[in-house]
Design a protein around this motif. Structure first.
Motif, PDB file in Angstrom:
ATOM      1  N   THR A   1       5.420   2.723  -8.226  1.00 46.97           N
ATOM      2  CA  THR A   1       4.701   2.046  -9.314  1.00 46.97           C
ATOM      3  C   THR A   1       3.591   1.141  -8.791  1.00 46.97           C
ATOM      4  O   THR A   1       2.883   0.516  -9.587  1.00 46.97           O
ATOM      5  N   ARG A   2       3.394   1.075  -7.476  1.00 48.55           N
ATOM      6  CA  ARG A   2       2.392   0.170  -6.897  1.00 48.55           C
ATOM      7  C   ARG A   2       0.996   0.768  -6.991  1.00 48.55           C
ATOM      8  O   ARG A   2       0.801   1.968  -6.794  1.00 48.55           O
ATOM      9  N   ASP A   3       0.005  -0.086  -7.243  1.00 48.10           N
ATOM     10  CA  ASP A   3      -1.378   0.364  -7.339  1.00 48.10           C
ATOM     11  C   ASP A   3      -2.013   0.612  -5.974  1.00 48.10           C
ATOM     12  O   ASP A   3      -3.031   1.302  -5.883  1.00 48.10           O
ATOM     13  N   ASP A   4      -1.427   0.023  -4.917  1.00 48.33           N
ATOM     14  CA  ASP A   4      -2.047   0.141  -3.596  1.00 48.33           C
ATOM     15  C   ASP A   4      -1.454   1.272  -2.766  1.00 48.33           C
ATOM     16  O   ASP A   4      -1.760   1.408  -1.580  1.00 48.33           O
ATOM     17  N   PHE A   5      -0.613   2.104  -3.370  1.00 52.05           N
ATOM     18  CA  PHE A   5      -0.079   3.290  -2.713  1.00 52.05           C
ATOM     19  C   PHE A   5      -0.780   4.529  -3.267  1.00 52.05           C
ATOM     20  O   PHE A   5      -1.315   4.489  -4.376  1.00 52.05           O
ATOM     21  N   PRO A   6      -0.787   5.632  -2.525  1.00 50.44           N
ATOM     22  CA  PRO A   6      -1.369   6.865  -3.064  1.00 50.44           C
ATOM     23  C   PRO A   6      -0.764   7.223  -4.417  1.00 50.44           C
ATOM     24  O   PRO A   6       0.446   7.083  -4.632  1.00 50.44           O
ATOM     25  N   THR A   7      -1.609   7.680  -5.312  1.00 50.86           N
ATOM     26  CA  THR A   7      -1.180   7.916  -6.690  1.00 50.86           C
ATOM     27  C   THR A   7      -0.395   9.203  -6.845  1.00 50.86           C
ATOM     28  O   THR A   7       0.591   9.270  -7.592  1.00 50.86           O
ATOM     29  N   TYR A   8      -0.808  10.260  -6.122  1.00 51.62           N
ATOM     30  CA  TYR A   8      -0.194  11.568  -6.313  1.00 51.62           C
ATOM     31  C   TYR A   8       0.384  12.088  -5.003  1.00 51.62           C
ATOM     32  O   TYR A   8      -0.033  11.691  -3.909  1.00 51.62           O
ATOM     33  N   GLY A   9       1.311  12.999  -5.119  1.00 49.50           N
ATOM     34  CA  GLY A   9       1.864  13.646  -3.941  1.00 49.50           C
ATOM     35  C   GLY A   9       3.002  12.854  -3.329  1.00 49.50           C
ATOM     36  O   GLY A   9       3.233  11.687  -3.636  1.00 49.50           O
ATOM     37  N   HIS A  10       3.731  13.501  -2.455  1.00 51.47           N
ATOM     38  CA  HIS A  10       4.886  12.894  -1.821  1.00 51.47           C
ATOM     39  C   HIS A  10       4.436  12.046  -0.641  1.00 51.47           C
ATOM     40  O   HIS A  10       3.515  12.401   0.094  1.00 51.47           O
ATOM     41  N   LEU A  11       5.113  10.938  -0.449  1.00 55.40           N
ATOM     42  CA  LEU A  11       4.621   9.869   0.406  1.00 55.40           C
ATOM     43  C   LEU A  11       4.887  10.121   1.883  1.00 55.40           C
ATOM     44  O   LEU A  11       5.922  10.656   2.276  1.00 55.40           O
ATOM     45  N   ARG A  12       3.910   9.695   2.707  1.00 55.95           N
ATOM     46  CA  ARG A  12       4.073   9.608   4.157  1.00 55.95           C
ATOM     47  C   ARG A  12       3.741   8.181   4.571  1.00 55.95           C
ATOM     48  O   ARG A  12       2.797   7.588   4.056  1.00 55.95           O
ATOM     49  N   LEU A  13       4.524   7.625   5.503  1.00 58.10           N
ATOM     50  CA  LEU A  13       4.291   6.291   6.019  1.00 58.10           C
ATOM     51  C   LEU A  13       4.043   6.397   7.518  1.00 58.10           C
ATOM     52  O   LEU A  13       4.832   7.001   8.243  1.00 58.10           O
ATOM     53  N   MET A  14       2.964   5.798   7.987  1.00 56.80           N
ATOM     54  CA  MET A  14       2.571   5.926   9.392  1.00 56.80           C
ATOM     55  C   MET A  14       2.311   4.570  10.002  1.00 56.80           C
ATOM     56  O   MET A  14       1.751   3.679   9.354  1.00 56.80           O
ATOM     57  N   ALA A  15       2.707   4.408  11.264  1.00 57.38           N
ATOM     58  CA  ALA A  15       2.304   3.234  12.023  1.00 57.38           C
ATOM     59  C   ALA A  15       0.819   3.353  12.362  1.00 57.38           C
ATOM     60  O   ALA A  15       0.324   4.453  12.631  1.00 57.38           O
ATOM     61  N   PRO A  16       0.083   2.265  12.339  1.00 57.51           N
ATOM     62  CA  PRO A  16      -1.351   2.332  12.655  1.00 57.51           C
ATOM     63  C   PRO A  16      -1.651   2.916  14.027  1.00 57.51           C
ATOM     64  O   PRO A  16      -2.706   3.531  14.223  1.00 57.51           O
ATOM     65  N   ASP A  17      -0.711   2.738  14.983  1.00 57.84           N
ATOM     66  CA  ASP A  17      -0.936   3.306  16.311  1.00 57.84           C
ATOM     67  C   ASP A  17      -0.325   4.697  16.454  1.00 57.84           C
ATOM     68  O   ASP A  17      -0.299   5.272  17.541  1.00 57.84           O
ATOM     69  N   HIS A  18       0.191   5.243  15.340  1.00 59.80           N
ATOM     70  CA  HIS A  18       0.773   6.592  15.281  1.00 59.80           C
ATOM     71  C   HIS A  18       1.955   6.773  16.231  1.00 59.80           C
ATOM     72  O   HIS A  18       2.210   7.871  16.721  1.00 59.80           O
ATOM     73  N   SER A  19       2.718   5.684  16.420  1.00 53.96           N
ATOM     74  CA  SER A  19       3.935   5.781  17.226  1.00 53.96           C
ATOM     75  C   SER A  19       5.159   6.098  16.389  1.00 53.96           C
ATOM     76  O   SER A  19       6.232   6.367  16.930  1.00 53.96           O
TER      77      SER A  19
END
Length: 274
Positions: free
Chosen positions: A201-219
């Motif tokens: 329900t958050r506005d700052d997350f992608p609106t569509y599709g299934h979520l992926r969460l990534m570390a900024p350094d891609h670790s």
């Protein structure tokens, strides 16, 4: 995009995950989405989860979209909570029931059999892999005991605080949140991710599709397969050492042969959170 950026995406379903991520991530953990109860709420009286429809049930000549909308409206009639209200309640008050316990309650041998029951229930399996008896037993037991079933394709609200804490333990103050196709990515502060508002329900997350969460350094990378009841967490060896995955989530560590569609493979030992 001509080829997958393996730092950001799940592997194809016919490829083993650890070999596909070789050189990027060293280990993977499959965290199983929990069943749950919310005191005072009966799942049968509240709108939650996937409305499963089959095209063969559509009346001859009926417009498919109108038919879906009609069934959805009928399904919502008389419900106490609608839309994402159950997600809000689950994040605040939900009490998890793990797969190990559910297997014992239902007389199933392992989590692969329970996965087959869940996928049978959402009609997400080929006929030769389905287990209608186990699915029916699961649905009846959950209805009788006011247990909400996990939902496929979304990170469950009950996991959100755990995932936020996982990124904090790794030392990150922000993460990259992306949709499943890579069309929408945004930077999200870690602070506040464990508040009462579900991520979907958050506005700052992608609106569509299934979520992926990534570390900024891609670790590290966490993703949900669109038709699955788990969140996969992959990380480098160094990063994984700080995550406490096997004390935070119920699930199992990936073996070399583990694929996204692991229910047909040998069951791997479950670890239980403490």
């Amino acid at each position: 995009m001509t080829e997958f950026d393996r730092r950001k995406f799940p592997p194809p379903e016919d490829e083993a995950m650890l070999p596909w991520y070789r050189g990027i991530f060293d280990c993977g953990f499959i965290s199983l989405h929990p069943f749950f109860v919310i005191e005072g709420l009966d799942p049968r009286l509240n709108e939650h989860g996937t409305l499963v429809l089959e095209g063969k049930d559509r009346p001859a000549g009926a417009d498919f979209i109108k038919w879906m909308d009609q069934l959805s409206a009928e399904h919502s009639k008389g419900k106490e909570l609608h839309g994402r209200s159950v997600d809000h309640m689950a994040k605040r008050f939900g009490q998890m029931i793990g797969w190990g316990e559910m297997c014992e309650r239902l007389g199933l041998e392992d989590h692969c059999e329970l996965d087959a029951a869940l996928r049978t229930h959402i009609k997400g399996l080929r006929d030769d892999l389905t287990d209608p008896e186990a699915a029916d037993r699961m649905v009846r037991h959950c209805a009788a005991n006011r247990i909400f079933l996990p939902v496929e394709g979304d990170i469950p609200p009950l996991f959100e605080a755990k995932l936020a804490a996982m990124f904090r333990r790794a030392g990150f103050t922000e993460i990259i949140a992306g949709d499943e196709f890579g069309d929408d990515e945004c930077i999200v502060p870690v602070i506040g991710l464990d508040n009462e508002k579900p991520w979907i329900t958050r506005d700052d997350f992608p609106t569509y599709g299934h979520l992926r969460l990534m570390a900024p350094d891609h670790s590290m990378l966490a993703w949900v397969h669109w038709d699955s009841f788990y969140t996969a967490i992959f990380a480098t060896k160094e990063r994984a050492a700080s995550l406490d995955l096997d004390t935070t989530f119920e699930g199992f560590w990936c073996a070399e042969e583990t694929k996204t569609f692991w229910l047909t493979q040998r069951p791997l030992p479950l670890v239980q959170p403490r």
